[in-house]
Design a protein around this motif. Structure first.
Motif, PDB file in Angstrom:
ATOM      1  N   ALA A   1       0.834  -1.192   0.000  1.00  0.00           N
ATOM      2  CA  ALA A   1       0.000   0.000   0.000  1.00  0.00           C
ATOM      3  C   ALA A   1       0.875   1.251   0.000  1.00  0.00           C
ATOM      4  CB  ALA A   1      -0.926  -0.005   1.215  1.00  0.00           C
ATOM      5  N   ALA A   2       0.263   2.388  -0.242  1.00  0.00           N
ATOM      6  CA  ALA A   2       1.025   3.636  -0.328  1.00  0.00           C
ATOM      7  C   ALA A   2       1.746   3.950   0.972  1.00  0.00           C
ATOM      8  CB  ALA A   2       0.097   4.788  -0.715  1.00  0.00           C
ATOM      9  N   TYR A   3       1.094   3.639   2.095  1.00  0.00           N
ATOM     10  CA  TYR A   3       1.691   3.934   3.401  1.00  0.00           C
ATOM     11  C   TYR A   3       1.775   2.641   4.209  1.00  0.00           C
ATOM     12  CZ  TYR A   3       0.487   8.613   1.878  1.00  0.00           C
ATOM     13  OH  TYR A   3       0.372   9.774   1.147  1.00  0.00           O
ATOM     14  N   PRO A   4       2.826   1.843   3.968  1.00  0.00           N
ATOM     15  CA  PRO A   4       2.948   0.549   4.661  1.00  0.00           C
ATOM     16  C   PRO A   4       3.076   0.736   6.164  1.00  0.00           C
ATOM     17  CG  PRO A   4       4.492   0.735   2.813  1.00  0.00           C
ATOM     18  CD  PRO A   4       3.939   2.099   3.056  1.00  0.00           C
ATOM     19  N   ILE A   5       2.651  -0.284   6.896  1.00  0.00           N
ATOM     20  CA  ILE A   5       2.788  -0.248   8.352  1.00  0.00           C
ATOM     21  C   ILE A   5       4.260  -0.297   8.741  1.00  0.00           C
ATOM     22  CG2 ILE A   5       2.212  -1.453  10.494  1.00  0.00           C
ATOM     23  CD1 ILE A   5      -0.248  -2.579   9.072  1.00  0.00           C
ATOM     24  N   GLN A   6       5.032  -1.108   8.030  1.00  0.00           N
ATOM     25  CA  GLN A   6       6.448  -1.275   8.339  1.00  0.00           C
ATOM     26  C   GLN A   6       7.302  -0.478   7.348  1.00  0.00           C
ATOM     27  OE1 GLN A   6       7.573  -5.411   9.305  1.00  0.00           O
ATOM     28  NE2 GLN A   6       5.444  -5.953   8.906  1.00  0.00           N
ATOM     29  N   GLU A   7       8.295   0.221   7.864  1.00  0.00           N
ATOM     30  CA  GLU A   7       9.118   1.097   7.038  1.00  0.00           C
ATOM     31  C   GLU A   7       9.960   0.333   6.030  1.00  0.00           C
ATOM     32  OE1 GLU A   7      11.443   3.592   9.519  1.00  0.00           O
ATOM     33  OE2 GLU A   7       9.717   4.682  10.352  1.00  0.00           O
ATOM     34  N   LYS A   8      10.201  -0.945   6.259  1.00  0.00           N
ATOM     35  CA  LYS A   8      11.061  -1.701   5.347  1.00  0.00           C
ATOM     36  C   LYS A   8      10.392  -1.971   4.004  1.00  0.00           C
ATOM     37  CE  LYS A   8       9.725  -6.218   7.309  1.00  0.00           C
ATOM     38  NZ  LYS A   8      10.226  -7.423   7.986  1.00  0.00           N
ATOM     39  N   TYR A   9       9.087  -1.791   3.937  1.00  0.00           N
ATOM     40  CA  TYR A   9       8.381  -2.014   2.682  1.00  0.00           C
ATOM     41  C   TYR A   9       8.267  -0.711   1.894  1.00  0.00           C
ATOM     42  CZ  TYR A   9       7.123  -6.578   4.547  1.00  0.00           C
ATOM     43  OH  TYR A   9       7.176  -7.846   5.068  1.00  0.00           O
ATOM     44  N   VAL A  10       8.352  -0.809   0.574  1.00  0.00           N
ATOM     45  CA  VAL A  10       8.290   0.356  -0.306  1.00  0.00           C
ATOM     46  C   VAL A  10       6.849   0.556  -0.760  1.00  0.00           C
ATOM     47  CG1 VAL A  10       9.110   1.366  -2.469  1.00  0.00           C
ATOM     48  CG2 VAL A  10      10.660  -0.019  -1.066  1.00  0.00           C
ATOM     49  N   GLY A  11       6.290   1.704  -0.452  1.00  0.00           N
ATOM     50  CA  GLY A  11       4.901   1.982  -0.780  1.00  0.00           C
ATOM     51  C   GLY A  11       4.692   2.318  -2.252  1.00  0.00           C
ATOM     52  N   THR A  12       3.479   2.078  -2.725  1.00  0.00           N
ATOM     53  CA  THR A  12       3.091   2.423  -4.092  1.00  0.00           C
ATOM     54  C   THR A  12       2.844   3.928  -4.162  1.00  0.00           C
ATOM     55  OG1 THR A  12       2.059   0.253  -4.406  1.00  0.00           O
ATOM     56  CG2 THR A  12       1.378   2.019  -5.903  1.00  0.00           C
ATOM     57  N   ARG A  13       3.493   4.607  -5.095  1.00  0.00           N
ATOM     58  CA  ARG A  13       3.374   6.061  -5.187  1.00  0.00           C
ATOM     59  C   ARG A  13       3.214   6.527  -6.630  1.00  0.00           C
ATOM     60  NH1 ARG A  13       4.606   8.923  -0.492  1.00  0.00           N
ATOM     61  NH2 ARG A  13       4.164   7.504   1.249  1.00  0.00           N
ATOM     62  N   LEU A  14       2.477   7.614  -6.786  1.00  0.00           N
ATOM     63  CA  LEU A  14       2.249   8.242  -8.090  1.00  0.00           C
ATOM     64  C   LEU A  14       2.911   9.608  -8.104  1.00  0.00           C
ATOM     65  CD1 LEU A  14       0.673   8.279 -10.843  1.00  0.00           C
ATOM     66  CD2 LEU A  14      -1.203   9.372  -9.594  1.00  0.00           C
ATOM     67  N   SER A  15       3.613   9.931  -9.178  1.00  0.00           N
ATOM     68  CA  SER A  15       4.283  11.228  -9.290  1.00  0.00           C
ATOM     69  C   SER A  15       4.272  11.691 -10.740  1.00  0.00           C
ATOM     70  CB  SER A  15       5.725  11.150  -8.772  1.00  0.00           C
ATOM     71  OG  SER A  15       6.481  10.220  -9.538  1.00  0.00           O
ATOM     72  N   LEU A  16       4.505  12.973 -10.934  1.00  0.00           N
ATOM     73  CA  LEU A  16       4.583  13.570 -12.270  1.00  0.00           C
ATOM     74  C   LEU A  16       6.007  14.025 -12.499  1.00  0.00           C
ATOM     75  CD1 LEU A  16       3.114  14.725 -14.837  1.00  0.00           C
ATOM     76  CD2 LEU A  16       2.907  16.872 -13.546  1.00  0.00           C
ATOM     77  N   GLU A  17       6.588  13.579 -13.613  1.00  0.00           N
ATOM     78  CA  GLU A  17       7.925  14.040 -13.953  1.00  0.00           C
ATOM     79  C   GLU A  17       7.879  15.542 -14.214  1.00  0.00           C
ATOM     80  OE1 GLU A  17       9.924  11.741 -16.891  1.00  0.00           O
ATOM     81  OE2 GLU A  17       9.419   9.819 -15.954  1.00  0.00           O
ATOM     82  N   LYS A  18       8.931  16.221 -13.862  1.00  0.00           N
ATOM     83  CA  LYS A  18       8.975  17.686 -13.902  1.00  0.00           C
ATOM     84  C   LYS A  18       8.432  18.229 -15.218  1.00  0.00           C
ATOM     85  CE  LYS A  18      12.022  21.601 -13.060  1.00  0.00           C
ATOM     86  NZ  LYS A  18      13.411  22.038 -12.756  1.00  0.00           N
ATOM     87  N   ALA A  19       7.505  19.195 -15.094  1.00  0.00           N
ATOM     88  CA  ALA A  19       6.887  19.773 -16.285  1.00  0.00           C
ATOM     89  C   ALA A  19       6.694  21.273 -16.065  1.00  0.00           C
ATOM     90  CB  ALA A  19       5.551  19.107 -16.578  1.00  0.00           C
ATOM     91  N   GLU A  20       6.923  22.049 -17.094  1.00  0.00           N
ATOM     92  CA  GLU A  20       6.766  23.496 -16.994  1.00  0.00           C
ATOM     93  C   GLU A  20       5.306  23.910 -16.852  1.00  0.00           C
ATOM     94  OE1 GLU A  20       8.572  25.465 -20.254  1.00  0.00           O
ATOM     95  OE2 GLU A  20      10.601  24.765 -19.807  1.00  0.00           O
ATOM     96  N   VAL A  21       4.401  23.093 -17.361  1.00  0.00           N
ATOM     97  CA  VAL A  21       3.000  23.516 -17.402  1.00  0.00           C
ATOM     98  C   VAL A  21       2.303  23.441 -16.050  1.00  0.00           C
ATOM     99  CG1 VAL A  21       2.738  22.908 -19.824  1.00  0.00           C
ATOM    100  CG2 VAL A  21       2.217  21.214 -18.063  1.00  0.00           C
ATOM    101  N   GLY A  22       2.820  22.668 -15.105  1.00  0.00           N
ATOM    102  CA  GLY A  22       2.136  22.567 -13.823  1.00  0.00           C
ATOM    103  C   GLY A  22       2.696  21.465 -12.951  1.00  0.00           C
ATOM    104  N   ARG A  23       1.856  21.025 -12.013  1.00  0.00           N
ATOM    105  CA  ARG A  23       2.301  20.010 -11.066  1.00  0.00           C
ATOM    106  C   ARG A  23       1.149  19.076 -10.737  1.00  0.00           C
ATOM    107  NH1 ARG A  23       0.955  20.842  -5.672  1.00  0.00           N
ATOM    108  NH2 ARG A  23      -0.284  22.714  -5.252  1.00  0.00           N
ATOM    109  N   LEU A  24       1.488  17.985 -10.078  1.00  0.00           N
ATOM    110  CA  LEU A  24       0.485  17.014  -9.653  1.00  0.00           C
ATOM    111  C   LEU A  24      -0.046  17.426  -8.288  1.00  0.00           C
ATOM    112  CD1 LEU A  24      -0.712  14.288 -10.684  1.00  0.00           C
ATOM    113  CD2 LEU A  24       0.909  13.153  -9.152  1.00  0.00           C
ATOM    114  N   GLY A  25      -1.361  17.450  -8.151  1.00  0.00           N
ATOM    115  CA  GLY A  25      -1.958  17.769  -6.860  1.00  0.00           C
ATOM    116  C   GLY A  25      -1.835  16.606  -5.882  1.00  0.00           C
ATOM    117  N   ALA A  26      -2.476  16.750  -4.731  1.00  0.00           N
ATOM    118  CA  ALA A  26      -2.452  15.687  -3.725  1.00  0.00           C
ATOM    119  C   ALA A  26      -3.031  14.407  -4.317  1.00  0.00           C
ATOM    120  CB  ALA A  26      -3.240  16.113  -2.495  1.00  0.00           C
TER     121      ALA A  26
END
Length: 244
Positions: free
Chosen positions: A132-157
């Motif tokens: 999941a995005a926010y795992p209970i244990q820190e050793k696990y890597v959470g699933t995350r969504l991001s936008l590669e840098k763009a001049e036109v804007g940014r990704l919201g929450a």
């Protein structure tokens, strides 16, 4: 009698609650009781149609305000979103065993300073899961969504599902995970000074797929999609997603 040029659909309350407000509450309740997306979608269309007046005079349209609160506080929102999103074709798709990623957007044209809703559907093969995005244990890597840098804007929450708590064969502690399907939702927020014209953007999904006894390396999957920044486009683009 003379034929009416138009049938009035007044959202205002009088001695009795607005008929439209009551009807929308019934649709929301039907969606909750039956789980059928068509009721939620009809409720959303009604709320959207009356939104300008409800916003201007909320005290005079309290039945409509109550229907809006019921819609957003319950499962109807999720049902409506899935009904409309799945009726659209994905603007981008990527397959990397055991995952299939599909990107849905609320449009491909918007004005500077406006927003385009988007959702990534991750379909997960049987026998596999994602952290999941926010795992209970820190050793696990959470699933995350991001936008590669763009001049036109940014990704919201980004809105991530909470995930299912389960114990795996290789860990004594419970973990939060996604199985079968996960939806990641957000908005592309265009900058007020975004340059006009067409541009290709790229979303990245970081995920680690596992079975009950082994995990793949952490991988980053990309989904590219075109948009056009048009000052004449006006309001936020909202075609595909009834929320966000």
């Amino acid at each position: 009698h003379e034929d009416l040029l138009a049938r009035s659909k007044d959202p205002s309350d009088g001695a009795l609650p607005s008929g439209n407000g009551v009807a929308l509450r019934v649709l929301v309740r039907l969606a909750e009781l039956t789980g059928e997306a068509r009721y939620a979608q009809e409720a959303w269309r009604g709320l959207e149609a009356f939104h300008p007046m409800t916003r201007r005079m909320p005290r005079g349209a309290q039945a409509m305000v109550l229907a809006t609160a019921m819609f957003f506080d319950g499962p109807a929102t999720e049902l409506a979103r899935k009904e409309q999103v799945t009726s659209e074709k994905p603007v981008a798709e990527f397959r990397s065993q055991p995952l299939t990623l599909q990107l849905f957007t609320g449009g491909d044209v918007a004005g500077p300073g406006k927003r385009i809703p988007l959702a990534v559907r991750i379909s997960i093969d049987d026998g596999w899961h994602l952290n999941a995005a926010y795992p209970i244990q820190e050793k696990y890597v959470g699933t995350r969504l991001s936008l590669e840098k763009a001049e036109v804007g940014r990704l919201g929450a980004v809105s991530y599902p909470e995930g299912e708590r389960r114990k795996l064969g290789f860990d004594d502690e419970p973990v939060l995970l996604y199985e079968k399907e996960a939806w990641l939702e957000s908005e592309l927020e265009l900058a007020p000074d975004a340059p006009t014209g067409k541009v290709e953007l790229r979303l990245s999904v970081r995920a680690q797929a596992c079975t009950d006894d082994r995990c793949q390396d952490v991988r980053t999957h990309s989904l590219s999609f075109p948009i056009e920044v048009d000052p004449d486009a006006g309001q936020d683009s909202r075609r595909a997603l009834p929320r966000h």
